[in-house]
Design a protein around this motif. Structure first.
Motif, PDB file in Angstrom:
ATOM      1  N   ALA A 138      44.177  69.569  17.657  1.00  0.00           N
ATOM      2  CA  ALA A 138      43.712  69.175  19.234  1.00  0.00           C
ATOM      3  C   ALA A 138      42.854  67.900  19.573  1.00  0.00           C
ATOM      4  O   ALA A 138      43.401  67.327  20.177  1.00  0.00           O
ATOM      5  CB  ALA A 138      44.029  70.073  20.301  1.00  0.00           C
ATOM      6  N   LEU A 139      42.119  68.351  18.832  1.00  0.00           N
ATOM      7  CA  LEU A 139      40.524  67.218  18.922  1.00  0.00           C
ATOM      8  C   LEU A 139      41.627  66.009  18.442  1.00  0.00           C
ATOM      9  O   LEU A 139      40.950  64.780  19.483  1.00  0.00           O
ATOM     10  CB  LEU A 139      39.568  67.753  18.534  1.00  0.00           C
ATOM     11  CG  LEU A 139      37.784  66.798  18.572  1.00  0.00           C
ATOM     12  CD1 LEU A 139      37.780  66.928  20.038  1.00  0.00           C
ATOM     13  CD2 LEU A 139      37.052  67.525  17.566  1.00  0.00           C
ATOM     14  N   LEU A 140      41.778  65.508  17.980  1.00  0.00           N
ATOM     15  CA  LEU A 140      42.134  64.585  17.225  1.00  0.00           C
ATOM     16  C   LEU A 140      43.049  63.920  18.030  1.00  0.00           C
ATOM     17  O   LEU A 140      43.533  62.631  18.543  1.00  0.00           O
ATOM     18  CB  LEU A 140      42.497  64.324  15.376  1.00  0.00           C
ATOM     19  CG  LEU A 140      43.294  63.263  14.955  1.00  0.00           C
ATOM     20  CD1 LEU A 140      42.373  62.528  14.717  1.00  0.00           C
ATOM     21  CD2 LEU A 140      43.839  63.968  13.879  1.00  0.00           C
ATOM     22  N   ALA A 141      44.368  65.037  18.407  1.00  0.00           N
ATOM     23  CA  ALA A 141      45.272  64.077  19.352  1.00  0.00           C
ATOM     24  C   ALA A 141      43.849  63.697  20.883  1.00  0.00           C
ATOM     25  O   ALA A 141      44.768  63.154  20.856  1.00  0.00           O
ATOM     26  CB  ALA A 141      46.808  64.814  19.426  1.00  0.00           C
ATOM     27  N   ALA A 164      39.103  57.963  16.178  1.00  0.00           N
ATOM     28  CA  ALA A 164      38.933  57.886  14.846  1.00  0.00           C
ATOM     29  C   ALA A 164      38.644  59.185  14.130  1.00  0.00           C
ATOM     30  O   ALA A 164      37.606  59.390  13.647  1.00  0.00           O
ATOM     31  CB  ALA A 164      38.184  56.363  14.002  1.00  0.00           C
ATOM     32  N   PRO A 165      39.192  59.677  13.045  1.00  0.00           N
ATOM     33  CA  PRO A 165      39.382  61.109  12.265  1.00  0.00           C
ATOM     34  C   PRO A 165      37.868  60.377  11.550  1.00  0.00           C
ATOM     35  O   PRO A 165      37.302  61.603  11.614  1.00  0.00           O
ATOM     36  CB  PRO A 165      40.573  60.516  11.174  1.00  0.00           C
ATOM     37  CG  PRO A 165      41.162  60.324  11.480  1.00  0.00           C
ATOM     38  CD  PRO A 165      40.744  58.987  12.546  1.00  0.00           C
ATOM     39  N   ALA A 166      37.458  59.107  11.555  1.00  0.00           N
ATOM     40  CA  ALA A 166      36.442  59.283  10.166  1.00  0.00           C
ATOM     41  C   ALA A 166      34.701  59.903  10.979  1.00  0.00           C
ATOM     42  O   ALA A 166      34.476  59.972  10.959  1.00  0.00           O
ATOM     43  CB  ALA A 166      36.428  57.530   9.545  1.00  0.00           C
ATOM     44  N   THR A 167      35.586  59.292  12.508  1.00  0.00           N
ATOM     45  CA  THR A 167      34.201  59.803  12.899  1.00  0.00           C
ATOM     46  C   THR A 167      33.984  60.876  13.328  1.00  0.00           C
ATOM     47  O   THR A 167      33.057  61.509  13.639  1.00  0.00           O
ATOM     48  CB  THR A 167      34.190  58.375  14.386  1.00  0.00           C
ATOM     49  OG1 THR A 167      34.704  57.335  14.197  1.00  0.00           O
ATOM     50  CG2 THR A 167      32.974  58.543  15.511  1.00  0.00           C
ATOM     51  N   LEU A 168      35.298  61.352  13.434  1.00  0.00           N
ATOM     52  CA  LEU A 168      34.884  62.875  13.681  1.00  0.00           C
ATOM     53  C   LEU A 168      34.798  63.971  13.106  1.00  0.00           C
ATOM     54  O   LEU A 168      33.680  64.862  13.311  1.00  0.00           O
ATOM     55  CB  LEU A 168      36.456  63.650  14.313  1.00  0.00           C
ATOM     56  CG  LEU A 168      36.938  63.096  15.472  1.00  0.00           C
ATOM     57  CD1 LEU A 168      38.643  63.298  15.489  1.00  0.00           C
ATOM     58  CD2 LEU A 168      36.764  62.810  16.958  1.00  0.00           C
ATOM     59  N   ARG A 169      35.173  63.535  11.976  1.00  0.00           N
ATOM     60  CA  ARG A 169      34.550  64.190  10.465  1.00  0.00           C
ATOM     61  C   ARG A 169      33.277  63.868  10.664  1.00  0.00           C
ATOM     62  O   ARG A 169      32.040  64.334  10.464  1.00  0.00           O
ATOM     63  CB  ARG A 169      34.855  63.357   9.143  1.00  0.00           C
ATOM     64  CG  ARG A 169      34.315  63.469   7.921  1.00  0.00           C
ATOM     65  CD  ARG A 169      35.195  63.595   6.549  1.00  0.00           C
ATOM     66  NE  ARG A 169      35.006  61.656   6.652  1.00  0.00           N
ATOM     67  CZ  ARG A 169      34.151  60.839   6.006  1.00  0.00           C
ATOM     68  NH1 ARG A 169      32.692  61.367   6.670  1.00  0.00           N
ATOM     69  NH2 ARG A 169      34.954  59.893   6.669  1.00  0.00           N
ATOM     70  N   GLN A 170      32.188  62.811  10.903  1.00  0.00           N
ATOM     71  CA  GLN A 170      30.971  61.842  10.952  1.00  0.00           C
ATOM     72  C   GLN A 170      30.112  63.032  11.747  1.00  0.00           C
ATOM     73  O   GLN A 170      28.557  63.262  11.669  1.00  0.00           O
ATOM     74  CB  GLN A 170      30.791  61.133  11.209  1.00  0.00           C
ATOM     75  CG  GLN A 170      31.302  59.985   9.956  1.00  0.00           C
ATOM     76  CD  GLN A 170      31.010  57.910  10.223  1.00  0.00           C
ATOM     77  OE1 GLN A 170      31.097  58.215  10.711  1.00  0.00           O
ATOM     78  NE2 GLN A 170      32.192  58.276   9.462  1.00  0.00           N
TER      79      GLN A 170
END
Ligand code: NAP
Length: 278
Positions: free
Chosen positions: A221-224, A229-235
């Protein structure tokens, strides 16, 4: 996405195969206001309860084939393995203006074309099951007979249950099948595996299930919703020298991590999609 475009086309919307994928899409269409009396469902082993539920909504379930007028849209949502027999039995429901929309994995436009008159409009698609909640992803390709109105009608139907990505090169559909068609299963597997890993690390199994499921759905849901970008959310989760970095050193291993494993998995699914072409 609106289904108003369908008003330009005469005839019923005929769904052949009301299983997990066809059923999910139909749910979305009816929720968006597709006139139930315009829908015909063909599925010979439909449980009596399901047939009664369709009838109660005003959808026609399993009428005699010769009572069905030429379809505006004929959706093929049966398993690819039964396609040869099914297509030969439903070919008569298509008229010259019918748009045939296939959701079958593997089966090519060329294969579908063989069952219908030359020049029929065919849209080959690969949707996915989050369509059931309007959050599906569909990748679609049209043959040269698909007019602007036909493409708009297909876009309306497919877009009613999520996002639609059109491609020009049919060969891309096999890899799209491996990424978005099958992809929800990889995400569900992640939830299962994370729960098992949590239990192995000492958590009570039911607690591990709940927090793994909540984590996968919350992260999705956060990604959506964030558009980040997924890489930033991962970082953003990864503190230098912290716990996530320790886990990612395993998961991001260049040889044995998640990346190469997914390349192998997507490659296997792509090859299987090509095999299902028949
Ligand atoms: N599930 C997914 O995530 C997904 C995603 C993208 C694409 N697809 C594609 O969607 C298609 C359907 O997959 P599914 O997972 O929804 O399978 P499914 O649940 O088995 O649905 C297929 C349905 O078609 C019915 N059927 C069998 N013979 C028929 C006939 N002669 N006329 C009309 N209906 C008939 C089946 O009935 P019985 O069960 O009685 O045989 C079943 O209800 C496949 O081609 C698949 O590649 C699926």
């Amino acid at each position: 996405m609106s289904l108003d475009v369908l008003k330009k086309l005469e005839g019923p919307v005929v769904l052949v195969g009301a299983g997990k994928m066809g059923g999910a899409m139909l749910e979305g269409w009816l929720a968006l206001g597709l006139e139930p009396s315009r829908v015909v469902v063909l599925d010979p082993n439909l449980p009596a309860e399901a047939a009664a539920a369709f009838t109660a909504k005003g959808v026609q379930a399993n009428p005699a084939y010769d009572a069905i007028p030429p379809a505006a849209v004929l959706i093929l949502a049966v398993k690819p393995q039964v396609a040869p027999a099914v297509l030969s039995s439903v070919r008569g429901i298509a008229g010259p203006n019918t748009v045939v929309v296939s959701v079958m994995a593997g089966r090519t436009i060329g294969f579908i074309q063989e069952s219908f008159p030359r020049g029929i409009a065919i849209v080959r698609t690969i949707p996915n099951t989050p369509a059931a909640i309007g959050q599906g992803v569909t990748v679609a390709v049209a043959n040269e007979a698909v007019s602007a109105d036909a493409r708009a009608a297909a876009s309306g139907l497919l877009g009613a249950v999520g996002i639609v990505e059109w491609v020009d090169d049919e060969a891309l559909i096999d890899a799209a099948t491996a990424v978005s068609g099958s992809g929800p299963a990889y995400v569900f597997l992640l939830a299962e595996a994370l729960a098992k890993a949590g239990a192995a690390a000492g958590l009570p199994a039911d607690l591990a299930d709940r927090i793994a499921r909540g984590t996968v759905s919350g992260a999705g849901a956060l990604l959506a919703q964030s558009g980040i970008a997924p890489a930033t959310l991962r970082q953003n989760v990864t503190s230098p020298g912290g716990t996530t970095a320790a886990a990612l050193a395993v998961l991001m291993d260049e040889d044995e991590g998640f990346g190469p494993l997914l390349v192998e998995a997507v490659d296997a699914a792509t090859k299987r999609s090509r095999e299902l072409a028949g």
